[in-house]
Design a protein around this motif. Structure first.
Motif, PDB file in Angstrom:
ATOM      1  N   UNK A   1      18.786  17.000  38.131  1.00  0.00           N
ATOM      2  CA  UNK A   1      19.884  16.063  38.024  1.00  0.00           C
ATOM      3  C   UNK A   1      19.464  14.679  37.651  1.00  0.00           C
ATOM      4  N   UNK A   2      18.203  14.334  37.859  1.00  0.00           N
ATOM      5  CA  UNK A   2      17.827  12.947  37.679  1.00  0.00           C
ATOM      6  C   UNK A   2      16.566  12.844  36.856  1.00  0.00           C
ATOM      7  N   UNK A   3      16.452  11.736  36.192  1.00  0.00           N
ATOM      8  CA  UNK A   3      15.249  11.418  35.444  1.00  0.00           C
ATOM      9  C   UNK A   3      14.526  10.324  36.191  1.00  0.00           C
ATOM     10  N   UNK A   4      13.376  10.711  36.745  1.00  0.00           N
ATOM     11  CA  UNK A   4      12.643   9.725  37.521  1.00  0.00           C
ATOM     12  C   UNK A   4      11.576   9.039  36.687  1.00  0.00           C
ATOM     13  N   UNK A   5      11.734   9.120  35.380  1.00  0.00           N
ATOM     14  CA  UNK A   5      10.771   8.446  34.531  1.00  0.00           C
ATOM     15  C   UNK A   5      11.116   7.002  34.281  1.00  0.00           C
ATOM     16  N   UNK A   6      12.201   6.513  34.868  1.00  0.00           N
ATOM     17  CA  UNK A   6      12.585   5.138  34.618  1.00  0.00           C
ATOM     18  C   UNK A   6      11.602   4.185  35.275  1.00  0.00           C
ATOM     19  N   UNK A   7      11.544   2.985  34.713  1.00  0.00           N
ATOM     20  CA  UNK A   7      10.579   2.002  35.193  1.00  0.00           C
ATOM     21  C   UNK A   7      11.024   1.426  36.526  1.00  0.00           C
ATOM     22  N   UNK A   8      10.065   1.314  37.433  1.00  0.00           N
ATOM     23  CA  UNK A   8      10.352   0.699  38.726  1.00  0.00           C
ATOM     24  C   UNK A   8       9.854  -0.739  38.683  1.00  0.00           C
ATOM     25  N   UNK A   9      10.710  -1.670  39.040  1.00  0.00           N
ATOM     26  CA  UNK A   9      10.352  -3.079  39.014  1.00  0.00           C
ATOM     27  C   UNK A   9      10.623  -3.677  40.382  1.00  0.00           C
ATOM     28  N   UNK A  10       9.767  -4.587  40.768  1.00  0.00           N
ATOM     29  CA  UNK A  10       9.962  -5.286  42.022  1.00  0.00           C
ATOM     30  C   UNK A  10      11.344  -5.947  42.014  1.00  0.00           C
ATOM     31  N   UNK A  11      12.162  -5.735  43.060  1.00  0.00           N
ATOM     32  CA  UNK A  11      13.524  -6.285  43.065  1.00  0.00           C
ATOM     33  C   UNK A  11      13.569  -7.791  42.824  1.00  0.00           C
ATOM     34  N   UNK A  12      12.622  -8.522  43.402  1.00  0.00           N
ATOM     35  CA  UNK A  12      12.619  -9.974  43.221  1.00  0.00           C
ATOM     36  C   UNK A  12      12.377 -10.344  41.759  1.00  0.00           C
TER      37      UNK A  12
ATOM     38  N   UNK B   1      13.150  -8.480  39.162  1.00  0.00           N
ATOM     39  CA  UNK B   1      14.387  -8.173  38.461  1.00  0.00           C
ATOM     40  C   UNK B   1      15.445  -9.239  38.672  1.00  0.00           C
ATOM     41  N   UNK B   2      15.553  -9.721  39.899  1.00  0.00           N
ATOM     42  CA  UNK B   2      16.527 -10.783  40.188  1.00  0.00           C
ATOM     43  C   UNK B   2      16.220 -12.043  39.385  1.00  0.00           C
ATOM     44  N   UNK B   3      14.937 -12.367  39.259  1.00  0.00           N
ATOM     45  CA  UNK B   3      14.562 -13.567  38.495  1.00  0.00           C
ATOM     46  C   UNK B   3      14.938 -13.418  37.023  1.00  0.00           C
ATOM     47  N   UNK B   4      14.767 -12.218  36.487  1.00  0.00           N
ATOM     48  CA  UNK B   4      15.130 -11.992  35.084  1.00  0.00           C
ATOM     49  C   UNK B   4      16.626 -12.186  34.867  1.00  0.00           C
ATOM     50  N   UNK B   5      17.432 -11.593  35.753  1.00  0.00           N
ATOM     51  CA  UNK B   5      18.880 -11.730  35.610  1.00  0.00           C
ATOM     52  C   UNK B   5      19.305 -13.184  35.809  1.00  0.00           C
ATOM     53  N   UNK B   6      18.682 -13.877  36.770  1.00  0.00           N
ATOM     54  CA  UNK B   6      19.001 -15.286  37.013  1.00  0.00           C
ATOM     55  C   UNK B   6      18.674 -16.138  35.789  1.00  0.00           C
ATOM     56  N   UNK B   7      17.527 -15.857  35.146  1.00  0.00           N
ATOM     57  CA  UNK B   7      17.156 -16.587  33.931  1.00  0.00           C
ATOM     58  C   UNK B   7      18.176 -16.350  32.833  1.00  0.00           C
ATOM     59  N   UNK B   8      18.636 -15.105  32.709  1.00  0.00           N
ATOM     60  CA  UNK B   8      19.655 -14.786  31.707  1.00  0.00           C
ATOM     61  C   UNK B   8      20.959 -15.526  31.994  1.00  0.00           C
ATOM     62  N   UNK B   9      21.304 -15.663  33.277  1.00  0.00           N
ATOM     63  CA  UNK B   9      22.514 -16.410  33.645  1.00  0.00           C
ATOM     64  C   UNK B   9      22.407 -17.859  33.186  1.00  0.00           C
ATOM     65  N   UNK B  10      21.272 -18.487  33.479  1.00  0.00           N
ATOM     66  CA  UNK B  10      21.077 -19.889  33.095  1.00  0.00           C
ATOM     67  C   UNK B  10      21.103 -20.055  31.573  1.00  0.00           C
ATOM     68  N   UNK B  11      20.480 -19.127  30.836  1.00  0.00           N
ATOM     69  CA  UNK B  11      20.458 -19.223  29.379  1.00  0.00           C
ATOM     70  C   UNK B  11      21.869 -19.158  28.815  1.00  0.00           C
ATOM     71  N   UNK B  12      22.684 -18.223  29.330  1.00  0.00           N
ATOM     72  CA  UNK B  12      24.062 -18.104  28.848  1.00  0.00           C
ATOM     73  C   UNK B  12      24.914 -19.297  29.266  1.00  0.00           C
ATOM     74  N   UNK B  13      24.633 -19.859  30.437  1.00  0.00           N
ATOM     75  CA  UNK B  13      25.383 -21.034  30.878  1.00  0.00           C
ATOM     76  C   UNK B  13      25.100 -22.225  29.968  1.00  0.00           C
ATOM     77  N   UNK B  14      23.822 -22.418  29.626  1.00  0.00           N
ATOM     78  CA  UNK B  14      23.461 -23.525  28.732  1.00  0.00           C
ATOM     79  C   UNK B  14      24.084 -23.335  27.350  1.00  0.00           C
TER      80      UNK B  14
END
Length: 309
Positions: free
Chosen positions: A2-13, A15-28
């Motif tokens: 049922x699942x593909x466990x080949x996906x990349x595992x990233x440290x949650x923090x 990942x959060x920093x990446x999304x936060x950076x994207x938020x700031x870029x779009x806001x600017x």
């Protein structure tokens, strides 16, 4: 499986920093387009700024969902908070579909009456938007492989990057050939692509929120394997679902032969081990019934009306 466990595992923090950076870029980018639109008197720039604001909102929704999903289960949410990411994905796919429908309308109206377009303004600001959208899509690309929430966000940003690329190309054609029809044609092409991706992907979150069986999951094969366990006579009232995106679950009644009833605990452990090893099901609830006392005529899936078993 049922699942593909080949996906990349990233440290949650991380990942959060990446999304936060994207938020700031779009806001600017949003602020820059609003200022540019006000100073130049361009309503088109302000409209595009509003579109980028919707992108920033989708980023904020995805970021918040990631944080909430990591909360432990409690008395209010006994299954945990993981499904909030499916809710976020559903919201973002729905907004993509609405944007696609609006772009079809807008493109159709502009085909009827193509407006005068400032080619250089389109090329320059389209280039800036392309850089920001590409950055945002790049930040979320590796994260989207294992998360429907981030995948919806990635497709949001990818569609924006492709739209910006098409806008730059369209602006160049306007500058070179004064071909005003290119703007609505590009708009319609982008809208079609957005709608195709969104409609194709939105089924996953809907299926999970509707407690559907995991996609690609052969429920009959799982139940056949349970029946094949020594001492098992039959199964009924089976429920397959996902507590979280990559966590298949099974709840079923298992009928044990009368002679094997003294080994019921051992049989249960054998079934659970088999489910984990063969089907990656690590959360199962098995209600055991002795053959003499088993419910007769029970449905294989779901529950019978008024059934107490």
């Amino acid at each position: 499986m049922p699942h593909d466990h080949g996906h990349a595992h990233m440290d949650p923090a991380s990942g959060d920093r990446r999304v936060a950076l994207a938020i700031w870029a779009n806001m600017l980018l949003t602020v820059a387009q609003i200022i540019g639109g006000v100073l130049s008197g361009s309503l088109a720039l302000i409209a595009d700024a509003i579109h980028n604001f919707s992108d920033m909102a989708s980023l904020v929704i995805a970021y918040g969902a990631r944080r909430i999903a990591r909360r432990p289960a409690d008395s209010a949410m006994t299954f945990g908070y993981g499904r909030i990411e499916m809710v976020a994905a559903l919201i973002n796919y729905t907004t993509l579909i609405l944007i696609g429908v609006y772009l079809v309308y807008e493109g159709g109206m502009r085909l009827i009456d193509p407006p005068q377009v400032a080619g250089w303004t389109v090329v320059i600001l389209g280039g800036v938007a392309l850089a920001v959208d590409t950055l945002t899509a790049g930040l979320t690309w590796s994260m989207q492989k294992g998360s429907a929430n981030i995948r919806a966000l990635f497709l949001h940003n990818l569609s924006d990057a492709l739209a910006s690329l098409a806008v730059v190309g369209g602006g160049a054609l306007i500058l070179l050939y004064d071909w005003r029809l290119v703007d609505p044609l590009v708009t319609l092409a982008i809208a079609g692509y957005i709608l195709f991706l969104s409609i194709r992907e939105i089924g996953g979150p809907i299926r999970m929120l509707m407690l559907g069986s995991p996609p690609g999951f052969d429920a009959h094969a799982v139940l056949d394997a349970v029946r094949a366990t020594p001492g098992v006579e039959s199964v009924h009232h089976a429920h397959f679902w996902q507590m979280q995106e990559h966590a298949a679950s099974l709840d079923t009644h298992v009928v044990i032969d009368n002679d094997a009833w003294p080994r019921q605990q051992q049989i249960k452990e054998e079934i659970k081990h088999m489910l984990g090893a063969q089907f990656d099901i690590h959360h199962s609830t098995l209600e055991l019934e002795r053959a003499d006392d088993a419910h007769s005529g029970a449905a294989l899936f779901g529950r019978d009306g008024g059934c107490g078993h």
